[in-house]
Every structure is written in C-alpha cells, then in structure tokens.
Design a protein around this motif. Structure first.
Motif, PDB file in Angstrom:
ATOM      1  N   LEU A  13       0.785  -1.315  -0.150  1.00 63.88           N
ATOM      2  CA  LEU A  13      -0.429  -0.194   0.066  1.00 63.88           C
ATOM      3  C   LEU A  13       0.637   1.454   0.300  1.00 63.88           C
ATOM      4  O   LEU A  13       0.615   2.323  -0.434  1.00 63.88           O
ATOM      5  CB  LEU A  13      -1.274   0.056   0.911  1.00 63.88           C
ATOM      6  N   MET A  14       2.151   1.071   0.936  1.00 68.98           N
ATOM      7  CA  MET A  14       3.112   2.324   0.785  1.00 68.98           C
ATOM      8  C   MET A  14       3.487   2.582  -0.356  1.00 68.98           C
ATOM      9  O   MET A  14       3.572   3.666  -1.139  1.00 68.98           O
ATOM     10  CB  MET A  14       3.821   2.322   2.056  1.00 68.98           C
ATOM     11  N   ARG A  15       4.192   1.570  -1.187  1.00 66.35           N
ATOM     12  CA  ARG A  15       4.880   1.216  -2.268  1.00 66.35           C
ATOM     13  C   ARG A  15       3.264   1.884  -3.539  1.00 66.35           C
ATOM     14  O   ARG A  15       4.002   2.626  -3.859  1.00 66.35           O
ATOM     15  CB  ARG A  15       4.676   0.743  -3.024  1.00 66.35           C
ATOM     16  N   ALA A  16       2.405   1.880  -3.304  1.00 66.20           N
ATOM     17  CA  ALA A  16       1.110   2.520  -4.513  1.00 66.20           C
ATOM     18  C   ALA A  16       1.389   3.445  -4.605  1.00 66.20           C
ATOM     19  O   ALA A  16       0.923   4.512  -4.899  1.00 66.20           O
ATOM     20  CB  ALA A  16      -0.431   1.508  -4.408  1.00 66.20           C
ATOM     21  N   PHE A  17       0.891   4.004  -2.973  1.00 68.40           N
ATOM     22  CA  PHE A  17       0.979   5.429  -2.534  1.00 68.40           C
ATOM     23  C   PHE A  17       1.935   6.840  -3.125  1.00 68.40           C
ATOM     24  O   PHE A  17       1.632   7.126  -3.711  1.00 68.40           O
ATOM     25  CB  PHE A  17       0.694   5.636  -1.101  1.00 68.40           C
ATOM     26  N   SER A  21       1.378   8.982  -6.528  1.00 71.14           N
ATOM     27  CA  SER A  21       2.173  10.082  -6.347  1.00 71.14           C
ATOM     28  C   SER A  21       3.086  10.704  -6.955  1.00 71.14           C
ATOM     29  O   SER A  21       3.294  11.404  -7.398  1.00 71.14           O
ATOM     30  CB  SER A  21       2.395  10.436  -4.621  1.00 71.14           C
ATOM     31  N   GLN A  22       3.825  10.130  -7.638  1.00 72.58           N
ATOM     32  CA  GLN A  22       5.356  10.449  -8.311  1.00 72.58           C
ATOM     33  C   GLN A  22       4.941  10.975  -9.789  1.00 72.58           C
ATOM     34  O   GLN A  22       5.105  11.472 -10.340  1.00 72.58           O
ATOM     35  CB  GLN A  22       6.725  10.032  -7.644  1.00 72.58           C
ATOM     36  N   ARG A  24       1.371  11.095  -9.988  1.00 73.98           N
ATOM     37  CA  ARG A  24       1.215  12.500 -10.477  1.00 73.98           C
ATOM     38  C   ARG A  24       2.324  14.306 -10.557  1.00 73.98           C
ATOM     39  O   ARG A  24       1.735  14.320 -11.661  1.00 73.98           O
ATOM     40  CB  ARG A  24       0.062  13.083  -9.150  1.00 73.98           C
ATOM     41  N   ASN A  25       3.036  14.035  -9.428  1.00 78.51           N
ATOM     42  CA  ASN A  25       4.057  14.867 -10.022  1.00 78.51           C
ATOM     43  C   ASN A  25       4.458  14.498 -11.653  1.00 78.51           C
ATOM     44  O   ASN A  25       4.848  15.847 -12.472  1.00 78.51           O
ATOM     45  CB  ASN A  25       4.719  15.401  -9.321  1.00 78.51           C
ATOM     46  N   ARG A  26       4.711  13.070 -11.847  1.00 85.41           N
ATOM     47  CA  ARG A  26       5.472  13.182 -13.596  1.00 85.41           C
ATOM     48  C   ARG A  26       4.587  13.630 -14.265  1.00 85.41           C
ATOM     49  O   ARG A  26       4.917  14.544 -15.576  1.00 85.41           O
ATOM     50  CB  ARG A  26       5.465  11.845 -13.870  1.00 85.41           C
ATOM     51  N   TYR A  27       3.252  13.539 -14.601  1.00 84.55           N
ATOM     52  CA  TYR A  27       2.383  14.329 -15.548  1.00 84.55           C
ATOM     53  C   TYR A  27       2.142  15.990 -15.310  1.00 84.55           C
ATOM     54  O   TYR A  27       1.856  16.371 -16.643  1.00 84.55           O
ATOM     55  CB  TYR A  27       1.011  13.074 -15.024  1.00 84.55           C
ATOM     56  N   THR A  28       2.572  16.317 -14.150  1.00 87.49           N
ATOM     57  CA  THR A  28       2.532  17.363 -14.470  1.00 87.49           C
ATOM     58  C   THR A  28       3.147  17.861 -14.723  1.00 87.49           C
ATOM     59  O   THR A  28       2.946  19.099 -15.727  1.00 87.49           O
ATOM     60  CB  THR A  28       1.456  17.987 -12.363  1.00 87.49           C
ATOM     61  N   PHE A  29       4.112  17.202 -14.379  1.00 88.13           N
ATOM     62  CA  PHE A  29       5.655  18.022 -15.503  1.00 88.13           C
ATOM     63  C   PHE A  29       5.637  17.689 -16.919  1.00 88.13           C
ATOM     64  O   PHE A  29       6.024  19.084 -17.960  1.00 88.13           O
ATOM     65  CB  PHE A  29       7.182  16.950 -14.946  1.00 88.13           C
ATOM     66  N   ALA A  30       4.870  16.808 -17.399  1.00 89.49           N
ATOM     67  CA  ALA A  30       4.845  16.044 -18.806  1.00 89.49           C
ATOM     68  C   ALA A  30       4.144  17.091 -19.285  1.00 89.49           C
ATOM     69  O   ALA A  30       3.838  17.993 -20.864  1.00 89.49           O
ATOM     70  CB  ALA A  30       4.355  14.908 -18.810  1.00 89.49           C
ATOM     71  N   ALA A  31       2.965  17.706 -18.566  1.00 93.71           N
ATOM     72  CA  ALA A  31       2.011  18.890 -19.096  1.00 93.71           C
ATOM     73  C   ALA A  31       2.886  20.048 -19.484  1.00 93.71           C
ATOM     74  O   ALA A  31       2.070  20.740 -20.307  1.00 93.71           O
ATOM     75  CB  ALA A  31       0.282  18.677 -17.935  1.00 93.71           C
ATOM     76  N   GLY A  32       2.943  20.269 -18.538  1.00 92.10           N
ATOM     77  CA  GLY A  32       4.219  21.657 -18.859  1.00 92.10           C
ATOM     78  C   GLY A  32       4.745  21.866 -19.680  1.00 92.10           C
ATOM     79  O   GLY A  32       4.858  22.635 -21.048  1.00 92.10           O
ATOM     80  N   ALA A  33       5.632  20.583 -20.424  1.00 93.36           N
ATOM     81  CA  ALA A  33       6.481  20.136 -21.721  1.00 93.36           C
ATOM     82  C   ALA A  33       5.039  20.624 -22.729  1.00 93.36           C
ATOM     83  O   ALA A  33       5.594  21.074 -23.415  1.00 93.36           O
ATOM     84  CB  ALA A  33       6.469  18.994 -21.480  1.00 93.36           C
ATOM     85  N   ALA A  34       3.975  19.493 -22.405  1.00 88.11           N
ATOM     86  CA  ALA A  34       2.846  19.807 -23.804  1.00 88.11           C
ATOM     87  C   ALA A  34       2.985  21.564 -23.835  1.00 88.11           C
ATOM     88  O   ALA A  34       2.258  21.782 -25.016  1.00 88.11           O
ATOM     89  CB  ALA A  34       1.921  19.147 -23.171  1.00 88.11           C
ATOM     90  N   ALA A  35       2.289  22.266 -22.322  1.00 86.76           N
ATOM     91  CA  ALA A  35       1.871  23.395 -22.849  1.00 86.76           C
ATOM     92  C   ALA A  35       2.752  23.899 -23.710  1.00 86.76           C
ATOM     93  O   ALA A  35       2.807  25.282 -24.645  1.00 86.76           O
ATOM     94  CB  ALA A  35       1.902  24.099 -21.522  1.00 86.76           C
ATOM     95  N   ARG A  36       3.845  24.242 -23.162  1.00 88.31           N
ATOM     96  CA  ARG A  36       4.766  24.765 -23.659  1.00 88.31           C
ATOM     97  C   ARG A  36       5.504  25.195 -25.480  1.00 88.31           C
ATOM     98  O   ARG A  36       6.041  25.210 -26.363  1.00 88.31           O
ATOM     99  CB  ARG A  36       6.692  24.215 -23.211  1.00 88.31           C
ATOM    100  N   GLN A  37       4.495  23.568 -26.145  1.00 89.24           N
ATOM    101  CA  GLN A  37       4.914  23.630 -27.096  1.00 89.24           C
ATOM    102  C   GLN A  37       3.288  23.585 -27.896  1.00 89.24           C
ATOM    103  O   GLN A  37       3.170  23.381 -28.984  1.00 89.24           O
ATOM    104  CB  GLN A  37       4.725  21.989 -27.755  1.00 89.24           C
ATOM    105  N   GLN A  52      -6.846  12.125 -11.457  1.00 93.91           N
ATOM    106  CA  GLN A  52      -6.893  10.392 -10.994  1.00 93.91           C
ATOM    107  C   GLN A  52      -6.058   9.864 -10.535  1.00 93.91           C
ATOM    108  O   GLN A  52      -6.098   8.730  -9.563  1.00 93.91           O
ATOM    109  CB  GLN A  52      -7.392   9.730 -12.807  1.00 93.91           C
ATOM    110  N   GLU A  53      -4.823   9.906 -10.675  1.00 98.42           N
ATOM    111  CA  GLU A  53      -3.936   9.098 -10.023  1.00 98.42           C
ATOM    112  C   GLU A  53      -3.948   9.846  -8.450  1.00 98.42           C
ATOM    113  O   GLU A  53      -2.895   9.319  -7.162  1.00 98.42           O
ATOM    114  CB  GLU A  53      -2.104   9.749 -10.309  1.00 98.42           C
ATOM    115  N   ARG A  54      -3.827  11.051  -8.374  1.00104.33           N
ATOM    116  CA  ARG A  54      -4.471  12.150  -6.540  1.00104.33           C
ATOM    117  C   ARG A  54      -5.171  11.058  -6.115  1.00104.33           C
ATOM    118  O   ARG A  54      -4.918  10.483  -5.080  1.00104.33           O
ATOM    119  CB  ARG A  54      -4.413  13.252  -7.280  1.00104.33           C
TER     120      ARG A  54
END
Length: 196
Positions: A13-17, A21-22, A24-37, A52-54
């Motif tokens: 459960l802790m591994r899954a949490f 969590s990470q 969610r952050n990776r996808y937020t960072f990737a969203a920034g890359a898409a926005a810049r393009q 949804q990952e959150r």
C-alpha cells in the motif's frame, strides 16, 4: 490471516501510494512540456490523468490509517522520465501505466488476497483496471501524434475546442477557434473527450 502490521500488503500500500504520488508529479511536469509546445489537448490529457492518480494515492493512503503517526519503510523503483519530446513522455506514461496494471497491482492484489485482505485486494484490482485505461489513452494520443493525425483525419470528425466548447465538423481542427480564437492545440476529437 496475517496481522496487518506484519503484512506485505501494508508495505505494498505504501509503495502504491508513493508510486501514484510520483506519477501525479511526473504527469504534471509532462503537462508543462506539452503546454510549452502549444499542445493544450495533450496538456489536458496529462492533467486529467494526474488528478486521477491523486485520487488513487489517497485511496491507498487511507488504507494505512491504522498506522497513523508511524513511519513505514519500503523499497521501490520509480521511473525517471525527463524529456522535452511529448511523444516520448506519452510513450513513457503508457509503459508505466501498463506496468502497474499488468504486473505491480496484479501482484499486490494477489498478495492481499493470500494474506486475508479482500477489500484491499479488490482496491488493487479496481485501480489496476483504471491504470490499463490510462495506458491505452496515453498510447492512443502517442499514436495520433506519431502518424501526424492529432489534428487531422481521413474522415470528417467532430472537433471540440477545450477552451470554449465550440464544436466543428471537418477533416481537421481549425487553425484558430472561430469563437474564442485559441489555437489548434486546444482541439480534440469529440470521441476522445471525457465528457461526451
């Protein structure tokens, strides 16, 4: 039945949490890359999935309530997906989601069942199915980009502007939305909108 405090399920459960969590952050960072393009539609896919990952992280974390105030030590491996290339980010996300679906959460569910935690087993199984959907969605958008078909089609499509909601039927999304004047990067095929 194994005591929860001594179970592998508690650690899973802790591994899954941590994994959710990470992600969610990776996808937020990737969203920034898409926005810049200028790819607002891809930005939206990443942010939609990140949210949804959150929720997944929260569901796993809440199962650990009996251990509130304690620290759970776990090992784990997590991907480093740093790239300015949106297709690479989509393919990495696709791979990671399918890994969770087919391997990680399937194994965690099996262990939870063996240890006598059927509710947690079902939680892992249900979230695994969502991860499969995530992987397929990322793959679909990567396919469209690789074929140069993110904003064009061989057949007439209905395209929606994600900014204002305007819908147009055409072989390609307009260069500019005729209503709000946002660029083509805001258009998505109606069949791919989450709220059809």
């Amino acid at each position: 039945m194994i005591e929860f405090a001594q179970s592998q399920t508690r650690e899973n459960l802790m591994r899954a949490f941590a994994g959710e969590s990470q992600a969610r952050n990776r996808y937020t960072f990737a969203a920034g890359a898409a926005a810049r393009q200028g790819l607002a539609v891809i930005q939206g896919v990443f942010l939609f999935t990140a949210d949804q990952e959150r929720v997944h992280a929260k569901q796993f974390y809440q199962q650990l309530e009996p251990f509130s105030g304690q620290t759970i030590a776990v090992d784990g491996t997590y991907p480093v997906d740093l790239s300015g290339d949106v297709i690479t980010l989509l393919r990495s996300a696709q791979h990671n989601e399918l890994q969770e679906w087919e391997h990680d959460y399937a194994r965690f569910a099996q262990i939870a069942g063996q240890e006598g935690f059927p509710v947690i087993q079902k939680l892992f199984e249900n979230i695994a199915q969502v991860e499969h959907i995530h992987g397929d969605r990322f793959g679909r958008f990567a396919d469209l980009m690789e074929r140069g078909e993110l904003f064009v089609s061989k057949v007439e499509e209905r395209w929606m502007c994600l900014h204002c909601g305007h819908v147009v039927s055409a072989l390609s999304a307009p260069a500019l939305c005729p209503v709000c004047r946002h660029p083509q990067g805001y258009f998505i095929r109606m069949e791919l909108t989450p709220f059809r």
